[in-house]
Design a protein around this motif. Structure first.
Motif, PDB file in Angstrom:
ATOM      1  N   ASP A   1       9.455  60.235 -93.375  1.00  0.00           N
ATOM      2  CA  ASP A   1       8.896  58.969 -93.854  1.00  0.00           C
ATOM      3  C   ASP A   1       7.599  58.640 -93.121  1.00  0.00           C
ATOM      4  O   ASP A   1       6.675  58.071 -93.699  1.00  0.00           O
ATOM      5  CB  ASP A   1       9.886  57.817 -93.664  1.00  0.00           C
ATOM      6  CG  ASP A   1      11.127  57.971 -94.520  1.00  0.00           C
ATOM      7  OD1 ASP A   1      11.063  58.688 -95.543  1.00  0.00           O
ATOM      8  OD2 ASP A   1      12.160  57.375 -94.169  1.00  0.00           O
ATOM      9  N   ARG A   2       7.530  59.000 -91.860  1.00  0.00           N
ATOM     10  CA  ARG A   2       6.337  58.725 -91.059  1.00  0.00           C
ATOM     11  C   ARG A   2       5.193  59.694 -91.360  1.00  0.00           C
ATOM     12  O   ARG A   2       4.037  59.393 -91.080  1.00  0.00           O
ATOM     13  CB  ARG A   2       6.646  58.825 -89.571  1.00  0.00           C
ATOM     14  CG  ARG A   2       7.564  57.782 -89.036  1.00  0.00           C
ATOM     15  CD  ARG A   2       7.726  58.025 -87.553  1.00  0.00           C
ATOM     16  NE  ARG A   2       8.525  56.982 -86.934  1.00  0.00           N
ATOM     17  CZ  ARG A   2       8.854  56.999 -85.666  1.00  0.00           C
ATOM     18  NH1 ARG A   2       8.466  57.993 -84.883  1.00  0.00           N
ATOM     19  NH2 ARG A   2       9.578  56.020 -85.156  1.00  0.00           N
TER      20      ARG A   2
ATOM     21  N   SER B   1      -0.483  61.533 -91.831  1.00  0.00           N
ATOM     22  CA  SER B   1      -1.300  62.549 -92.493  1.00  0.00           C
ATOM     23  C   SER B   1      -2.788  62.263 -92.428  1.00  0.00           C
ATOM     24  O   SER B   1      -3.593  63.184 -92.439  1.00  0.00           O
ATOM     25  CB  SER B   1      -0.860  62.730 -93.941  1.00  0.00           C
ATOM     26  OG  SER B   1      -1.093  61.552 -94.682  1.00  0.00           O
ATOM     27  N   GLU B   2      -3.171  61.012 -92.351  1.00  0.00           N
ATOM     28  CA  GLU B   2      -4.603  60.683 -92.276  1.00  0.00           C
ATOM     29  C   GLU B   2      -5.225  61.192 -90.976  1.00  0.00           C
ATOM     30  O   GLU B   2      -6.297  61.785 -90.977  1.00  0.00           O
ATOM     31  CB  GLU B   2      -4.790  59.169 -92.385  1.00  0.00           C
ATOM     32  CG  GLU B   2      -6.216  58.743 -92.539  1.00  0.00           C
ATOM     33  CD  GLU B   2      -6.832  59.158 -93.866  1.00  0.00           C
ATOM     34  OE1 GLU B   2      -8.026  59.463 -93.866  1.00  0.00           O
ATOM     35  OE2 GLU B   2      -6.108  59.183 -94.885  1.00  0.00           O
TER      36      GLU B   2
ATOM     37  N   LEU C   1       5.897  68.775 -93.596  1.00  0.00           N
ATOM     38  CA  LEU C   1       6.406  68.728 -94.969  1.00  0.00           C
ATOM     39  C   LEU C   1       6.945  70.082 -95.404  1.00  0.00           C
ATOM     40  O   LEU C   1       7.984  70.161 -96.070  1.00  0.00           O
ATOM     41  CB  LEU C   1       5.320  68.243 -95.925  1.00  0.00           C
ATOM     42  CG  LEU C   1       4.968  66.769 -95.806  1.00  0.00           C
ATOM     43  CD1 LEU C   1       3.743  66.448 -96.657  1.00  0.00           C
ATOM     44  CD2 LEU C   1       6.140  65.897 -96.215  1.00  0.00           C
TER      45      LEU C   1
ATOM     46  N   ALA D   1       0.962  67.161 -90.520  1.00  0.00           N
ATOM     47  CA  ALA D   1       1.722  66.575 -91.622  1.00  0.00           C
ATOM     48  C   ALA D   1       2.079  67.634 -92.650  1.00  0.00           C
ATOM     49  O   ALA D   1       3.204  67.665 -93.150  1.00  0.00           O
ATOM     50  CB  ALA D   1       0.924  65.437 -92.264  1.00  0.00           C
TER      51      ALA D   1
ATOM     52  N   TYR E   1       3.663  60.632 -93.980  1.00  0.00           N
ATOM     53  CA  TYR E   1       2.599  60.152 -94.855  1.00  0.00           C
ATOM     54  C   TYR E   1       1.627  59.259 -94.096  1.00  0.00           C
ATOM     55  O   TYR E   1       0.430  59.302 -94.330  1.00  0.00           O
ATOM     56  CB  TYR E   1       3.182  59.428 -96.060  1.00  0.00           C
ATOM     57  CG  TYR E   1       3.993  60.355 -96.922  1.00  0.00           C
ATOM     58  CD1 TYR E   1       3.372  61.361 -97.653  1.00  0.00           C
ATOM     59  CD2 TYR E   1       5.372  60.267 -96.965  1.00  0.00           C
ATOM     60  CE1 TYR E   1       4.106  62.246 -98.411  1.00  0.00           C
ATOM     61  CE2 TYR E   1       6.115  61.139 -97.732  1.00  0.00           C
ATOM     62  CZ  TYR E   1       5.483  62.130 -98.463  1.00  0.00           C
ATOM     63  OH  TYR E   1       6.216  63.001 -99.208  1.00  0.00           O
ATOM     64  N   GLN E   2       2.126  58.471 -93.171  1.00  0.00           N
ATOM     65  CA  GLN E   2       1.248  57.629 -92.361  1.00  0.00           C
ATOM     66  C   GLN E   2       0.465  58.464 -91.342  1.00  0.00           C
ATOM     67  O   GLN E   2      -0.675  58.150 -91.020  1.00  0.00           O
ATOM     68  CB  GLN E   2       2.052  56.549 -91.654  1.00  0.00           C
ATOM     69  CG  GLN E   2       2.674  55.575 -92.628  1.00  0.00           C
ATOM     70  CD  GLN E   2       3.645  54.629 -91.942  1.00  0.00           C
ATOM     71  OE1 GLN E   2       4.049  54.864 -90.816  1.00  0.00           O
ATOM     72  NE2 GLN E   2       4.014  53.565 -92.641  1.00  0.00           N
TER      73      GLN E   2
ATOM     74  N   HIS F   1      -3.598  65.589 -90.209  1.00  0.00           N
ATOM     75  CA  HIS F   1      -3.346  66.245 -91.495  1.00  0.00           C
ATOM     76  C   HIS F   1      -2.658  67.612 -91.371  1.00  0.00           C
ATOM     77  O   HIS F   1      -1.655  67.854 -92.044  1.00  0.00           O
ATOM     78  CB  HIS F   1      -4.635  66.355 -92.311  1.00  0.00           C
ATOM     79  CG  HIS F   1      -4.432  66.971 -93.642  1.00  0.00           C
ATOM     80  ND1 HIS F   1      -3.788  66.307 -94.664  1.00  0.00           N
ATOM     81  CD2 HIS F   1      -4.747  68.195 -94.116  1.00  0.00           C
ATOM     82  CE1 HIS F   1      -3.734  67.101 -95.713  1.00  0.00           C
ATOM     83  NE2 HIS F   1      -4.307  68.240 -95.407  1.00  0.00           N
TER      84      HIS F   1
END
Length: 113
Positions: free
Chosen positions: A85-86, A91-92, A102, A98, A88-89, A95
Motif C-alpha cells: 500500500d505504501r 514510487s515518486e 511490486l 517501488a 505507490y506513495q 521509483h
C-alpha cells in the motif's frame, strides 16, 4: 555472496527459510524507505546498493521455484503485502525500489498454492 545465496536457494530444504529471511529484510528496508520519505531519516547510498542485490536474489528464488512456495505461518509475507500500500506513495521518490517491490509482491502472491 549473491551467487552463494542463489545456490543455497536451490535446495528445497533451505529455500523456504531463505525466502522468509529475505522477505523479512525487505520489510525492514521498506520501513527505512518510508522513514526517509517522511524526512525522519536518511537512506544511505550503501543501503541502496545492497538492497538491489537483496531484490535480485529474492526475485530469482521466487521465479525459479519449481514447487509451490508457501511461507507457512510467516507473518513476513503478510507484512510485506501490507507494505505494498505504501509503495505507490514511495514510487515518486524511490521509483526503482517501488518497481522491484511490486515485482516481488506479484511473485509472492503467485507462489501461493
Amino acid at each position: 555472496m549473491m551467487h552463494y545465496l542463489m545456490a543455497l536457494g536451490k535446495s528445497r530444504m533451505s529455500k523456504s527459510f531463505l525466502l522468509r529471511h529475505l522477505v523479512s529484510r525487505i520489510n525492514g528496508l521498506v520501513d527505512q524507505l518510508w522513514q526517509s520519505f517522511e524526512g525522519q531519516a536518511e537512506f544511505p547510498v550503501d543501503e541502496q546498493e545492497n538492497s538491489c542485490f537483496l531484490f535480485w536474489v529474492a526475485e530469482y528464488l521466487l521465479q525459479d521455484s519449481d514447487i509451490p512456495l508457501s511461507l507457512e505461518g510467516a507473518s513476513e509475507k503478510t507484512v510485506f503485502l501490507r507494505h505494498l500500500d505504501r509503495v505507490y506513495q514511495l514510487s515518486e521518490e524511490f521509483h526503482p525500489f517501488a518497481v522491484c517491490l511490486l515485482r516481488i509482491g506479484s511473485l509472492l502472491v503467485a507462489s501461493d498454492p
